[in-house]
Design a protein around this motif. Structure first.
Motif, short mmCIF file in Angstrom:
data_model
loop_
_atom_site.label_atom_id
_atom_site.label_comp_id
_atom_site.label_asym_id
_atom_site.label_seq_id
_atom_site.Cartn_x
_atom_site.Cartn_y
_atom_site.Cartn_z
N UNK A 27 -6.22 -4.87 7.90
CA UNK A 27 -5.56 -4.52 9.14
C UNK A 27 -5.23 -5.76 9.94
N UNK A 28 -6.23 -6.64 10.07
CA UNK A 28 -6.00 -7.80 10.92
C UNK A 28 -5.02 -8.74 10.23
N UNK A 29 -5.05 -8.77 8.88
CA UNK A 29 -4.06 -9.58 8.16
C UNK A 29 -2.65 -9.06 8.48
N UNK A 30 -2.53 -7.72 8.51
CA UNK A 30 -1.23 -7.14 8.86
C UNK A 30 -0.82 -7.51 10.27
N UNK A 31 -1.81 -7.46 11.17
CA UNK A 31 -1.50 -7.77 12.57
C UNK A 31 -1.05 -9.21 12.70
N UNK A 70 13.11 1.90 5.47
CA UNK A 70 13.48 0.49 5.34
C UNK A 70 15.01 0.36 5.30
N UNK A 71 15.65 1.25 4.53
CA UNK A 71 17.12 1.21 4.49
C UNK A 71 17.68 1.36 5.90
N UNK A 105 9.52 -0.62 -5.49
CA UNK A 105 10.00 -1.52 -4.44
C UNK A 105 10.01 -0.81 -3.10
N UNK A 106 9.55 -1.54 -2.07
CA UNK A 106 9.53 -0.94 -0.73
C UNK A 106 10.93 -0.71 -0.20
N UNK A 114 2.16 -9.77 -2.81
CA UNK A 114 1.63 -10.01 -1.46
C UNK A 114 1.39 -8.74 -0.63
N UNK A 115 1.43 -7.60 -1.26
CA UNK A 115 1.03 -6.34 -0.60
C UNK A 115 1.52 -6.20 0.84
N UNK A 116 2.83 -6.21 1.00
CA UNK A 116 3.38 -5.91 2.33
C UNK A 116 3.51 -4.41 2.49
N UNK A 117 3.31 -3.92 3.70
CA UNK A 117 3.49 -2.49 3.92
C UNK A 117 4.91 -2.23 4.38
N UNK A 118 5.30 -0.97 4.33
CA UNK A 118 6.70 -0.70 4.68
C UNK A 118 6.92 -0.91 6.18
#
Lengths: 159, 1040
Positions: free
Chosen positions: B553-557, B660-661, B653-654, B595-599
């Motif tokens: 979570x904090x990595x995302x933040x 995202x589109x 793919x995200x 790198x596990x990015x979230x949408x």
């Protein structure tokens, strides 16, 4: 306060205001009942204007959330307020403003008790007695001059 | 013979004229027919009679012994003169002046007409020399102005004004007698209209330099007795005189001359003691106005008195207005003292005054938790901002003590206050640097910067936020942020971006980064962007096998903050060049799944790109970067992802996500809308070739199949057709001048796709793209033919119960909008179709919501930002043409269908500008009240939100409907939806601001009814109930 009149306490300590209550997801949820809590009561009274200064009771630390006690189940509210100086002649008026604000803003089922924080005012007992006396509160509000001052304290920042 | 006849005719005509004139005079004087004056004047104007003849004809009436008759005679003459003063000869004027001057001594009933006549004569250009003076002398001597009626007093003032305009030199010859006469005339004037005239004369006396002599004090007395002006115009005042007008014209008189200083300044000090707030404000503003004229000679004697009043006002007032006026007065005084030239023997009054201020204010700065710290700081800031000299003195007294206190104080709140005060002093000021003088603050630069850095390193949010603001102020002034400190600042800011979790601090840090990066782009490009990039792509710490959830979570933040920071700093091309590749790299990793990015993160990257494109504006360099690098990469990634979706075995793919589109669309559209013409045409042809012919040559990483057909509907896969939204973003937002190649073929394909595709996102996007193109297409047969065939197909599909009805309806809606915006004649038939669908069993609710779409701005297409063809006031026009139709169909609809009509109506009204709402409301009010009782919560909510702003400034029609309105609003307090309860309570609150006499009758009922929502189970509802009930309690009570 205008003209040459001197204020009793011209340069009081000013405290920081707390922010707005944060919205939570449960606040928006139709199905959850939110009980009336200390913060809600504090939010009602913290923005009351001081009769002398362009400051709120919260900024003068006259009211604190710590000194608000509410029990939603038993329908009781107790608020303690602290005059800025022990001889403050405005103590009764401030107490009356708090009381009137709560009377107007809380459901009728609540029993409302407003009194001075013990040991902070010279004539603590007399003021407490006046504020606890329903008849005297009602009579005070019949006095249009007094009502005017109370309403000014309660209006959302005149001018 | 012939000559004699002519003469005879002329004589006869003259005789006839004089008989006519005598008749007119007779009818006016004895016949009391006022209209005859007009006829006489016309006769004089076109040369039928002369003034001399008129006077002769008047002869008897002017000499009559009856004052009434004389009056009537003079009246006729004066009325004629008012119209004909331009035609008079100098000799005629001379005689008339003498006549009128004599008449001034006549009976009082004649006086009004005499003054009128004199007023007309003073307008004559041929007024003989000497007459002006003699007229004035007679008026001052014989007319006791203040015993005259209102209109005659006004006449006297007009005579003065006329003569001052045309005979200035002669009047000045009168010396101070003129001023004396004026003073006597206006002494005691009470009518605001006449006061405006009198102040105008007074102002002229001052500015044109009439001699006042020994009457200076009288002159001041007679004008200053009105100060401060307290005037409330009567209701429905036809003259439209405002208090403001009177105040300003009196102020111009009082502050007009240095000679009044000795009287005015004590008066101001006296009036500042007043209890009336407007009197205080007026006094303070008048004092500030003196500043521009007075110098130390006028001021020095009064400074201590003025200062103690000013200090009291600013220290004790509860009103912001008084405070602001007080501070500007301080500023004006300091500025005027700084301007004054010093004589060698006098002391510098500026220093004396500043010493007074410093003595009273400085010690309050040492008590940062007491109330007076703020007013003191504001006064000192006002003084210091007034001039360079003042700032030198104030800063050298204030800065060391503030900085020292800041360093010795330990409590956070006190340090914060000190820092905020410091920030107030560091505000860039207007003077100083422009004269080439060194910034006063340079000598405090070191300690200021170290104060900022120490505050940024604290853990208190308030301290950090103030420090970022102070840092911004320092950065904006030259010489206050040298290179070494700049580098340290960037270091601190970067650390805060990476580590600070408090949302408010984060926001303040971003703002500071944005402001500083604009001024110092290199420092941010070199020191911040690389570190943010590193943080974004660093792997989260792994504990054991999987990252623990809070950590990810904090990595995302952290990543989110980095991405936002990248967007904040990218205001200059050199920074865009650095930051955009980082953002694109994130999208690429999101596509490949590394790198596990979230949408959510991917959408926020898109938002950042959009923000960069928007804040770059028309910058050609940034446009080039986006055109060459960003757009091809975005399109490439999105299409690759869409193709991948086809084979289900592939990686996930995200960029396949609809969310995202949808986030990529505004990026493309923001860029395309800002491209310059050459790049824009290139963009158009590339996009069209890509989508029509599968030409992928401009996309990076050529890994696409050769037979790409993005616009062909696939029955079982939506991934490819969804990319049509990208086509829309590219071609629908280009400037209108750009020609889209092969637009006909493109439209046919889009129409086909929107009719046949099964996936809502795809067919809606296709319809939007179709509409966007149609909207910009030039008028002509090509467009008409296209529209005709499309409309035919639309009507057929919508009317038949075909399985593709929803698709056809969507296209219908968007095409209707596209045509409505540009006032195309065909739009009516399409919107009529929509109206008829309100009665449809299946589509009624969609059609009602469609009106929201028609009336509001769509974010991604058909708005002004996309250069769409939007005619002004199309909403008003549409509403005006259709509201009656809607009301009619509502009335004739069956009860169970009525909701849709109400919904459509409330959507339409809600989107109208407020001005139009107010004019339309009377007709619609019954319907809107009906809508409040409609069971549909959406309709209730939308109606309430449309009513609430109207209630703040209610039209007259509302007042007759108050009963019904109150009853319905109170009923909604028990609605099951909290949003409806809140909205209705807000309306009830708004009602309390209506005029007392309208709402007082409801007070008791409403107070009682509002006791119920005080105990609502939802806190948000209780809050609104408390507000509303509080206001209703105050209604009609003292102290409101």
């Amino acid at each position: 306060m205008s003209g040459g009149t001197r204020l009793e306490n011209a340069n009081p300590l000013v405290f920081q205001r707390s922010g707005e209550r944060l919205l939570t997801a449960t606040d928006e949820d139709e199905n959850v009942a939110d009980p009336i809590d200390d913060r809600e009561i504090f939010d009602l009274i913290r923005s009351i204007n001081d009769p002398e200064h362009p400051l709120s009771l919260e900024e003068l630390n006259v009211v604190e959330q710590l000194r608000v006690n509410v029990n939603d189940q038993d329908s009781t509210v107790a608020v303690e307020f602290t005059p800025t100086i022990p001889h403050c002649s405005m103590a009764t008026l401030i107490g009356l403003s708090i009381k009137v604000k709560l009377l107007r803003s809380l459901p009728g089922r609540f029993k409302i008790d407003v009194h001075i924080t013990p040991g902070t005012h010279a004539s603590e007992d007399a003021v407490n007695k006046q504020l606890a006396d329903k008849e005297r509160v009602a009579a005070a509000l019949e006095n249009s001059q007094l009502l005017e001052v109370v309403n000014q304290c309660l209006s959302s920042r005149a001018m | 013979m012939r000559v004699r006849v002519k003469v005879g005719v002329a004589l006869q005509a003259m005789a006839a004229d004089s008989a006519l004139l005598l008749g007119l005079v007779e009818e006016f004087v004895t016949g009391q027919q006022d209209s005859k004056a007009e006829e006489t004047a016309t006769g004089v104007k076109n040369g039928q009679f002369t003034i001399l003849q008129l006077v002769e004809a008047l002869g008897l009436s002017l000499t009559s012994s009856e004052p009434q008759t004389r009056g009537r005679g003079v009246q006729l003459l004066s009325q004629v003169l008012q119209q004909c003063y331009g035609n008079l000869q100098e000799s005629e004027v001379e005689v008339l002046v003498t006549f009128y001057e004599n008449r001034l001594k006549d009976h009082y009933v004649i006086m009004p007409h005499v003054l009128e006549g004199l007023k007309a004569l003073t307008k004559c250009l041929v007024l003989p020399p000497g007459s002006a003076v003699s007229i004035l002398k007679s008026v001052f001597q014989d007319a006791h102005v203040q015993s005259l009626m209102l209109a005659q007093r006004s006449c006297v003032y007009c005579i003065l004004i006329n003569l001052m305009d045309s005979r200035e030199e002669e009047l000045k010859g009168l010396g101070s007698d003129f001023v004396f006469g004026f003073v006597q005339s206006m002494d005691g004037e009470r009518d605001p209209r006449n006061l405006l005239l009198a102040f105008q004369i007074a102002r002229k006396i001052i500015t044109q330099g009439y001699e006042m002599g020994k009457f200076t004090e009288e002159f001041f007395e007679v004008t200053s007795c009105y100060f401060p002006i307290d005037f409330t115009p009567p209701p429905n005042d036809p003259h439209g005189i405002t208090q403001e007008e009177l105040i300003l014209s009196l102020r111009a008189v009082l502050t007009g001359s240095q000679r009044f200083a000795e009287y005015l300044l004590p008066l101001i000090v006296e009036k500042l003691d007043s209890d009336v707030q407007s009197a205080k404000v007026d006094s303070l503003q008048t004092l500030a106005a003196c500043g521009s004229l007075y110098g130390h000679k006028e001021l020095s004697e009064f400074l201590p008195g003025l200062w103690s009043s000013l200090r009291r006002e600013v220290f004790q007032t509860a009103s912001e207005k008084v405070e602001t006026a007080g501070l500007s007065a301080v500023s004006a005084l300091v500025a005027s003292l700084s301007r004054s030239v010093l004589s060698s023997d006098s002391e510098d009054v500026l220093h004396v005054f500043l010493d007074l201020i410093l003595k009273d204010c400085l010690h309050h700065l040492a008590e940062p938790d007491l109330k007076l710290v703020w007013p003191s700081a504001k006064i000192l800031q006002a003084a210091s901002n007034a001039s360079y000299r003042a700032s030198l003195k104030v800063m050298s007294a204030v800065m060391p003590s503030l900085l020292e206190q800041y360093n010795t104080q330990t409590q956070c709140s006190q340090r914060r206050t000190l820092l905020e005060v410091l920030q107030g002093f560091v505000q860039p000021s207007l003077h100083g640097t422009e004269h080439g003088e060194d910034n006063v603050l340079v000598e405090f630069q070191k300690p200021l910067c170290s104060a900022v850095f120490s505050a940024l390193a604290e853990s208190s949010a308030g301290l950090q936020i103030t420090a970022t603001r102070l840092l911004t102020s320092l950065g904006k002034q030259s010489g206050l942020l040298p290179l070494s400190d700049l580098e340290l600042s960037v270091h601190h800011l970067t650390r805060l971006v990476l580590e600070e979790q408090d949302a408010q601090v984060s926001l303040a840090v971003m703002e500071c980064c944005g402001a500083l990066a604009y001024i110092y782009p290199e420092a941010f490009a070199m020191r911040m962007v690389p570190r943010l990039k590193e943080a974004i792509f660093s792997e989260p710490m792994v504990e054991g096998d999987r990252p623990c959830p809070s950590d990810s979570n904090s990595q995302q933040a952290v990543r989110r903050r980095c991405v936002t920071a990248l967007a904040s700093v990218s205001s200059q091309p050199s920074l865009v060049q650095e930051s955009v590749p980082v953002l694109l790299q994130i999208l690429t990793s999101a596509h490949t799944g590394r790198d596990s990015f979230s949408s959510d993160e991917v959408t926020s990257v898109c938002h950042s790109l959009q923000r960069i494109a928007e804040q770059a504006g028309q910058d050609p360099e940034v446009g080039q970067i986006f055109h060459d690098i960003v757009i091809p990469r975005l399109l490439g990634l999105a299409i690759q992802a869409a193709l991948q979706g086809e084979d289900s075995s592939g990686r996930n793919s995200l960029l396949k996500d609809e969310a995202v589109l949808s986030a990529i669309v505004p990026v493309l559209s923001a860029v395309c809308a800002r491209l310059h013409s050459e790049l824009a045409s290139l963009m158009a042809s590339r996009a069209v070739r890509l989508f029509l012919d599968g030409d992928v040559s401009f996309l990076p990483e050529n890994a696409f199949p050769s037979n790409l057909q993005l616009l062909k509907a696939h029955p079982d896969s939506c991934y490819q057709t969804r990319t049509v939204c990208l086509l829309m973003a590219c071609v629908c937002s280009l400037p209108r001048s750009v020609e889209i190649p092969e637009v006909d073929r493109l439209l046919v394909e889009l129409e086909e796709l929107s009719f046949t595709c099964l996936h809502p996102f795809s067919y809606t996007s296709a319809a939007k793209c179709f509409a966007g193109l149609i909207n910009k297409r030039p008028e002509g047969t090509a467009l008409d033919a296209m529209l005709e065939s499309t409309t035919k197909r639309l009507t057929a599909e919508v009317e038949n119960q075909s399985p593709m009805r929803m698709q056809a309806f969507t296209l219908l809606l968007w095409v209707a909008k596209a045509l409505l915006l540009r006032y195309h004649p065909l739009s009516t038939s399409l919107t009529d179709k929509l109206f008829s669908l309100l009665g449809d069993s299946e589509l009624a609710s969609h059609a009602a919501d469609g009106f929201y779409l028609l009336m509001s701005d769509s974010p991604d297409v058909l708005n002004r930002g996309c250069h769409a063809n939007v005619r002004i006031m199309y909403r008003q026009r549409f509403f005006a043409e259709n509201s009656a139709k809607l009301v009619q169909s509502f009335n004739s609809a069956v009860p169970e269908r009525k909701a849709a009509y109400l919904k459509a109506l409330s959507h339409m009204v809600n989107n109208l500008p407020k001005q139009v709402q107010l004019t339309e409301l009377p007709a619609l009010l019954p319907l809107l009240l009906e809508a409040l009782s409609c069971p549909d919560q959406g309709v209730q909510l939308s109606t309430l939100s449309c009513l609430q702003p109207v209630l703040l400034d209610p039209p007259a029609a509302l007042t007759t409907q108050l009963d019904g309105l109150v009853a319905r609003l109170l009923a909604l307090n028990s609605s099951p939806s909290m949003k409806v309860r809140i909205a209705s309570l807000r309306c009830i609150l708004a009602l309390s601001h209506l005029p007392d006499h309208l709402v007082l009758p409801f007070r008791a009922k409403i107070l009682q009814a509002l006791a119920v929502p005080l105990d609502d189970k939802k806190r948000l509802v209780r809050k609104e109930a408390v507000l509303a009930r509080g206001e209703w309690f105050l209604l009609g009570n003292p102290g409101r």
